[in-house]
Design a protein around this motif. Structure first.
Motif, PDB file in Angstrom:
ATOM      1  N   ARG A  80     112.434 -15.032  70.559  1.00 45.27           N
ATOM      2  CA  ARG A  80     112.311 -13.580  70.784  1.00 45.27           C
ATOM      3  C   ARG A  80     111.887 -13.335  72.233  1.00 45.27           C
ATOM      4  O   ARG A  80     111.361 -12.296  72.566  1.00 45.27           O
ATOM      5  CB  ARG A  80     111.248 -12.956  69.857  1.00 45.27           C
ATOM      6  CG  ARG A  80     111.565 -13.034  68.373  1.00 45.27           C
ATOM      7  CD  ARG A  80     112.691 -12.057  68.020  1.00 45.27           C
ATOM      8  NE  ARG A  80     113.012 -12.063  66.591  1.00 45.27           N
ATOM      9  CZ  ARG A  80     113.852 -12.928  66.015  1.00 45.27           C
ATOM     10  NH1 ARG A  80     114.434 -13.866  66.735  1.00 45.27           N
ATOM     11  NH2 ARG A  80     114.104 -12.859  64.711  1.00 45.27           N
ATOM     12  N   LYS A  81     112.065 -14.342  73.067  1.00 44.81           N
ATOM     13  CA  LYS A  81     111.504 -14.326  74.411  1.00 44.81           C
ATOM     14  C   LYS A  81     112.447 -13.705  75.446  1.00 44.81           C
ATOM     15  O   LYS A  81     112.026 -13.058  76.385  1.00 44.81           O
ATOM     16  CB  LYS A  81     111.195 -15.796  74.793  1.00 44.81           C
ATOM     17  CG  LYS A  81     110.235 -15.986  75.928  1.00 44.81           C
ATOM     18  CD  LYS A  81     109.911 -17.469  76.064  1.00 44.81           C
ATOM     19  CE  LYS A  81     109.376 -17.824  77.441  1.00 44.81           C
ATOM     20  NZ  LYS A  81     108.152 -17.124  77.808  1.00 44.81           N
ATOM     21  N   PHE A  82     113.764 -13.940  75.242  1.00 49.80           N
ATOM     22  CA  PHE A  82     114.738 -13.533  76.256  1.00 49.80           C
ATOM     23  C   PHE A  82     115.891 -12.732  75.656  1.00 49.80           C
ATOM     24  O   PHE A  82     116.239 -12.902  74.490  1.00 49.80           O
ATOM     25  CB  PHE A  82     115.388 -14.765  76.906  1.00 49.80           C
ATOM     26  CG  PHE A  82     114.435 -15.731  77.544  1.00 49.80           C
ATOM     27  CD1 PHE A  82     113.818 -15.436  78.759  1.00 49.80           C
ATOM     28  CD2 PHE A  82     114.181 -16.967  76.953  1.00 49.80           C
ATOM     29  CE1 PHE A  82     112.967 -16.347  79.354  1.00 49.80           C
ATOM     30  CE2 PHE A  82     113.334 -17.876  77.546  1.00 49.80           C
ATOM     31  CZ  PHE A  82     112.724 -17.564  78.752  1.00 49.80           C
ATOM     32  N   GLY A  89     111.659  -9.648  73.438  1.00 48.57           N
ATOM     33  CA  GLY A  89     110.635  -9.412  72.441  1.00 48.57           C
ATOM     34  C   GLY A  89     111.343  -9.189  71.110  1.00 48.57           C
ATOM     35  O   GLY A  89     110.728  -9.092  70.057  1.00 48.57           O
ATOM     36  N   GLU A  90     112.680  -9.138  71.216  1.00 49.81           N
ATOM     37  CA  GLU A  90     113.499  -8.868  70.024  1.00 49.81           C
ATOM     38  C   GLU A  90     114.578  -9.920  69.833  1.00 49.81           C
ATOM     39  O   GLU A  90     114.895 -10.657  70.757  1.00 49.81           O
ATOM     40  CB  GLU A  90     114.191  -7.513  70.193  1.00 49.81           C
ATOM     41  CG  GLU A  90     113.234  -6.347  70.137  1.00 49.81           C
ATOM     42  CD  GLU A  90     113.876  -5.065  70.647  1.00 49.81           C
ATOM     43  OE1 GLU A  90     115.110  -5.017  70.770  1.00 49.81           O
ATOM     44  OE2 GLU A  90     113.104  -4.128  70.939  1.00 49.81           O
ATOM     45  N   TYR A 109     123.943 -11.334  71.903  1.00 46.13           N
ATOM     46  CA  TYR A 109     124.378 -12.720  72.075  1.00 46.13           C
ATOM     47  C   TYR A 109     124.775 -13.323  70.715  1.00 46.13           C
ATOM     48  O   TYR A 109     125.808 -13.987  70.592  1.00 46.13           O
ATOM     49  CB  TYR A 109     123.268 -13.537  72.742  1.00 46.13           C
ATOM     50  CG  TYR A 109     123.734 -14.859  73.320  1.00 46.13           C
ATOM     51  CD1 TYR A 109     123.988 -14.998  74.678  1.00 46.13           C
ATOM     52  CD2 TYR A 109     123.917 -15.977  72.500  1.00 46.13           C
ATOM     53  CE1 TYR A 109     124.417 -16.216  75.211  1.00 46.13           C
ATOM     54  CE2 TYR A 109     124.347 -17.188  73.015  1.00 46.13           C
ATOM     55  CZ  TYR A 109     124.592 -17.308  74.375  1.00 46.13           C
ATOM     56  OH  TYR A 109     125.020 -18.506  74.888  1.00 46.13           O
ATOM     57  N   ILE A 110     123.951 -13.049  69.697  1.00 48.65           N
ATOM     58  CA  ILE A 110     124.211 -13.658  68.380  1.00 48.65           C
ATOM     59  C   ILE A 110     125.534 -13.148  67.793  1.00 48.65           C
ATOM     60  O   ILE A 110     126.320 -13.926  67.233  1.00 48.65           O
ATOM     61  CB  ILE A 110     123.019 -13.409  67.418  1.00 48.65           C
ATOM     62  CG1 ILE A 110     121.808 -14.225  67.899  1.00 48.65           C
ATOM     63  CG2 ILE A 110     123.378 -13.785  65.973  1.00 48.65           C
ATOM     64  CD1 ILE A 110     120.517 -13.958  67.138  1.00 48.65           C
TER      65      ILE A 110
END
Ligand SMILES: O=P(O)(O)O[C@@H]1[C@@H](OP(=O)(O)O)[C@H](OP(=O)(O)O)[C@H](O)[C@H](OP(=O)(O)O)[C@H]1OP(=O)(O)O
Ligand SMILES: Nc1ncnc2c1ncn2[C@@H]1O[C@H](COP(=O)(O)OP(=O)(O)O)[C@@H](O)[C@H]1O
Length: 278
Positions: free
Chosen positions: A209-211, A255-256, A261-262
């Motif tokens: 959830r960092k990038f 943060g999400e 990308y997914i």
């Protein structure tokens, strides 16, 4: 701007299929290679520093996100400088194509949204106009290079051609060409290996959830040697294929869950499956 001199011992990256190329574009700086290492010049601020800092953090941090991410990237080998243009910093990276005899290469950009949160309205407009169907598929094709085992010829397809193909031509003008789908020795196992690689990348994205990644690619590479020799085809195919994430000039703190990308990864898997299921 004039083309800067080639730093001693370097040459323009021979197997480049997309992105900023040496001698072209606004800065004329582009990808180089030296002794089997890829040298990527930092792009104009803040993009270049952003990518360098991303590689530095990914390859120095001992937390789980970084340990899990590292095998999915080209190994970062530090900064590189040359006296010939001392103001330019390069990222030194493992060359993913190096170990293959006939490297067939596809650069697929992941995500329908390719402009980052700081993009100007004009840049957002340019990015949207680049490929009409990426909003539906979640990915776009940036470039490919393929060896034809029948006539021993290389074919390259660049981003300007690929961005104008229709959605209905993604296979015929893109993926089927890359995979040598119409060759008698077409090997579906290569496609399956890439699907497994995408799934590994997806696992990382499901946890982190960092990038948020914008305009980042996956570089798919396989060795056409596997199509030439039936003994090779029977061997462990995983030695003949590799896929890594590249291009982190637009990676932002998040943060999400990175839906953009997914969704792109899911789109890629769907299209790779179509190559096998034809
Ligand atoms: O069209 P532009 O001006 O947005 O140029 C793109 C570059 O943007 P920049 O001008 O450097 O901010 C852009 O760079 P960024 O990804 O924005 O850093 C790409 O190099 C893009 O090529 P492609 O779509 O990935 O094949 C570049 O597109 P092309 O030069 O291939 O059209
Ligand atoms: N580690 C690597 N190994 C081999 N080829 C690479 C590597 N990184 C990039 N390339 C080649 O260079 C091209 C451009 O790389 P990229 O990082 O996307 O640059 P840009 O930021 O200019 O778009 C890719 O399409 C690929 O052909």
């Amino acid at each position: 701007m004039d083309t800067p001199p080639l730093p001693l011992g370097t040459q323009p990256l021979s197997n480049q299929v997309g992105g900023h190329a040496f001698g072209r574009g606004k800065t004329k700086l582009g990808m180089l290679e030296k002794d089997g290492v890829v040298l990527k010049p930092l792009q104009t601020p803040p993009r270049g520093e952003r990518e360098l800092n991303f590689y530095k953090e990914a390859f120095s941090c001992e937390q789980k996100w970084a340990l899990d991410l590292r095998p999915l990237l080209p190994t970062f080998q530090g900064e590189w400088h040359t006296d010939q243009h001392p103001d330019v910093t390069y990222c030194a990276l493992e060359n993913i194509t190096q170990r293959f005899r006939f490297p067939c290469i596809l650069d697929a950009k992941v995500g329908a949204m390719t402009s980052d949160p700081l993009a100007t309205p004009e840049k957002i407009r340019r990015e949207k106009a680049k490929c009409r169907w990426k909003a539906k598929t979640g990915f776009s094709l940036i470039g490919l290079k393929v060896f034809n085992p029948t006539n021993s010829e290389w074919k390259t397809v660049n981003s300007h051609y690929l961005r104008h193909i229709d959605e209905s031509e993604i296979l015929s003008q893109g993926l089927n060409i890359f995979f040598n789908r119409n060759h008698a020795n077409f090997n579906p196992r290569i496609v399956e290996i890439f699907i497994e690689k995408i799934k590994r990348i997806q696992l990382w994205f499901e946890e982190q959830r960092k990038f948020a990644f914008y305009s980042s690619s996956i570089l798919f590479v396989y060795d056409a040697a596997i199509l030439l020799n039936s003994a090779d085809a029977a061997a462990d195919c995983s030695q003949f294929a590799d896929a890594r994430m590249i291009d982190f000039a637009h990676v932002f703190p998040s943060g999400e869950r990175d839906e953009n990308y997914i969704t792109g990864l899911e789109g890629l898997v769907q299209y790779f499956r179509k190559v096998i299921d034809l």
